[in-house]
Write a protein that holds these residues in place. Structure first.
Motif, PDB file in Angstrom:
ATOM      1  N   ALA A 106       0.811  -1.222   0.000  1.00 37.54           N
ATOM      2  CA  ALA A 106       0.000   0.000   0.000  1.00 37.54           C
ATOM      3  C   ALA A 106       0.845   1.274   0.000  1.00 37.54           C
ATOM      4  O   ALA A 106       0.435   2.291  -0.550  1.00 37.54           O
ATOM      5  N   THR A 112       0.030   2.674  -8.150  1.00 39.61           N
ATOM      6  CA  THR A 112      -1.118   3.532  -7.858  1.00 39.61           C
ATOM      7  C   THR A 112      -2.132   2.698  -7.072  1.00 39.61           C
ATOM      8  O   THR A 112      -2.012   1.470  -6.992  1.00 39.61           O
ATOM      9  N   GLU A 113      -3.144   3.337  -6.538  1.00 43.56           N
ATOM     10  CA  GLU A 113      -4.193   2.630  -5.801  1.00 43.56           C
ATOM     11  C   GLU A 113      -4.879   1.594  -6.699  1.00 43.56           C
ATOM     12  O   GLU A 113      -5.149   0.470  -6.268  1.00 43.56           O
ATOM     13  N   ASP A 114      -5.148   1.970  -7.948  1.00 37.48           N
ATOM     14  CA  ASP A 114      -5.792   1.038  -8.889  1.00 37.48           C
ATOM     15  C   ASP A 114      -4.894  -0.156  -9.186  1.00 37.48           C
ATOM     16  O   ASP A 114      -5.367  -1.285  -9.313  1.00 37.48           O
ATOM     17  N   LYS A 117      -5.042  -2.562  -6.356  1.00 40.62           N
ATOM     18  CA  LYS A 117      -6.291  -3.353  -6.432  1.00 40.62           C
ATOM     19  C   LYS A 117      -6.153  -4.468  -7.467  1.00 40.62           C
ATOM     20  O   LYS A 117      -6.591  -5.602  -7.245  1.00 40.62           O
TER      21      LYS A 117
END
Length: 129
Positions: A106, A112-114, A117
């Motif tokens: 994280a 990136t956040e995407d 995921k």
């Protein structure tokens, strides 16, 4: 999970440095790559050229000619390659039965956040195998 023949080998430290640069900048000339990466390894332009050409042969980079100059871009996706490296490391080195959670990454400046995921999806799918 053993790596299949159609997947490139694990990148070396310099190869990974080149990939990280190209994931950020999309495409660069050999000179531009050398200017960014070579100082970290105390390498000459010719050494760097050899690494770049070898990366093309391994399927890690794509080369195209633009206005008489070869321009290079990453031929492997960031999340795809990182998930493979994470799975290989957790299996081969740590001898884990299950892949680690992407939550571990994280704080990564690389993802990136995407992308985290997407990585989580791949790692969870691997755990179901």
């Amino acid at each position: 999970p053993a790596m299949s023949a159609d997947q490139p080998l694990q990148p070396t430290k310099p190869e990974l440095a080149v990939l990280k640069l190209l994931w950020r900048k999309k495409s660069l000339s050999a000179r531009e790559i050398t200017d960014e990466v070579a100082p970290d390894f105390n390498w000459t332009y010719s050494t760097m050229r050899t690494v770049i050409e070898r990366m093309c042969e391994k399927g890690l980079l794509k080369k195209k000619s633009a206005e008489g100059i070869n321009v290079y871009s990453a031929a492997v996706g960031k999340v795809a390659l990182l998930s493979r490296m994470i799975l290989d490391f957790s299996d081969r080195v740590l001898e884990l039965d299950a892949a680690p959670s992407a939550v571990m990454f994280a704080d990564s400046k690389l993802l990136t956040e995407d992308e985290i995921k997407e990585l989580e999806k791949i790692l969870k799918a691997e755990n179901r195998k």
